[in-house]
Design an enzyme around this catalytic site. Sequence first.
Site, mmCIF file in Angstrom:
data_model
loop_
_atom_site.group_PDB
_atom_site.id
_atom_site.type_symbol
_atom_site.label_atom_id
_atom_site.label_comp_id
_atom_site.label_asym_id
_atom_site.label_seq_id
_atom_site.Cartn_x
_atom_site.Cartn_y
_atom_site.Cartn_z
ATOM 1 N N CYS A 160 0.831 -1.195 0.000
ATOM 2 C CA CYS A 160 0.000 0.000 0.000
ATOM 3 C C CYS A 160 0.873 1.255 0.000
ATOM 4 C CB CYS A 160 -0.916 -0.001 1.220
ATOM 5 S SG CYS A 160 -2.014 1.436 1.294
ATOM 6 N N CYS A 171 0.334 5.003 6.806
ATOM 7 C CA CYS A 171 -0.310 4.829 8.114
ATOM 8 C C CYS A 171 0.671 4.180 9.090
ATOM 9 C CB CYS A 171 -1.561 3.972 7.979
ATOM 10 S SG CYS A 171 -2.728 4.565 6.720
ATOM 11 N N CYS A 211 0.302 0.431 10.304
ATOM 12 C CA CYS A 211 -0.038 -0.638 9.368
ATOM 13 C C CYS A 211 1.181 -1.314 8.745
ATOM 14 C CB CYS A 211 -0.929 -0.085 8.263
ATOM 15 S SG CYS A 211 -1.549 -1.374 7.164
ATOM 16 N N CYS A 269 -16.404 -9.732 5.390
ATOM 17 C CA CYS A 269 -15.720 -8.478 5.085
ATOM 18 C C CYS A 269 -14.447 -8.764 4.299
ATOM 19 C CB CYS A 269 -15.386 -7.729 6.377
ATOM 20 S SG CYS A 269 -16.803 -7.491 7.466
ATOM 21 N N CYS A 326 -19.249 -6.758 3.046
ATOM 22 C CA CYS A 326 -18.565 -5.526 3.429
ATOM 23 C C CYS A 326 -17.205 -5.523 2.756
ATOM 24 C CB CYS A 326 -18.417 -5.450 4.953
ATOM 25 S SG CYS A 326 -17.521 -3.980 5.547
ATOM 26 N N CYS A 355 -19.472 1.420 7.794
ATOM 27 C CA CYS A 355 -18.719 0.827 8.901
ATOM 28 C C CYS A 355 -17.526 1.742 9.123
ATOM 29 C CB CYS A 355 -18.281 -0.582 8.541
ATOM 30 S SG CYS A 355 -17.199 -1.368 9.768
ATOM 31 N N ARG A 369 -18.341 -2.628 17.448
ATOM 32 C CA ARG A 369 -17.577 -3.853 17.235
ATOM 33 C C ARG A 369 -16.275 -3.839 18.017
ATOM 34 N NH1 ARG A 369 -17.320 -4.509 11.612
ATOM 35 N NH2 ARG A 369 -19.307 -5.585 11.877
#
Length: 336
Positions: free
Chosen positions: A71, A75, A78, A116, A147, A207, A279
């Site tokens: 990616c 972040c 991550c 998901c 999702c 979400c 969640r």
Amino acid sequence: MPDGLMPAASPAYADPSLPPVRTDWTRDEIAALIALPFPELLFRAQSVHRARFDPTQVQISTLLSIKTGGCPEDCAYCPQSAMHEDGGVKASRLMAVEAVLKEARAARDAGAARFCMGAAWRSPKDHDLETVCAMVEGVKALGLESCVTLGMLDARQAQRLRDAGLDYYNHNLDTSPEHYGNIITTRTYQDRLDTLSHVRDAGINVCCGGIVGMGEDEGDRAGLIASLASLPKHPESVPINLLVRVAGTPLAEAEAVDPIDFVRIIAAARIAMPASRVRLAAGRENMTDEAQTLCFLAGANSIFYGEKLLTTPNPEASRDARLLARLGMHTSLVQA
């Protein structure tokens, strides 16, 4: 379905006489909630929770990484970021549709209500989006809610996903607006809000949640919940993640979060967003059964079920089944 994870009926717990859901929460109001004496905070959260949900039900979702690593975002939490070369996650290609549907069938048979799918992209390319849409259609044909989390979307992409039958789109705010720049520099807070707006406009459920334990202070935690609770419409699902500290990422040495402090955030989310599924997401692998139980008492009523959350561990399914059985709780297979 594993022992201890039997579906339960869904009684009508919502009362039309309840006060309307607020979307004007302030940071100071949330901070005041979080600071309440712990017994009072849990009492308020449990009272709000029982007014709209069966307190013995937990909604089960399963998360699969359909495209891992590589990616371009930075972040700090991550390991899938290409900028964190020591994160230990190698880039992979997008999975084949049938391979994803095989995983979805297994999730359904294990008791999941929602499947998901996550891809490590800044935003999807059109040809990849078409493949994801085929996955969504296949998941829906299995009788599961669908999702996806694919990064940023424009209005056209959101509508294409809606046309495929997508139920939920995940796009977290991660933290407060004030702390955000310390965690991510490759996209702005407004970029995230714009994606959420496109998803809403397309008619897809949202979400959206955040992560606790990224070096934020108490005010930032209040700011995250206030940001979520002041969206024009609350997210239908609110995942609250406890940072999983991964070697090779900038937050690998972040200070651990006190479990009671984490429960306070769950309770604040429940009070401020009374009609949302809250969640208990990443980080459960490192939580005791007692800490998870307090989260359920504070209003968490959804978990991810399975061995892995994208690239980080999740509690074994058998451990979840044992805990829910000990608590006399049941899984909910109804739409959230």
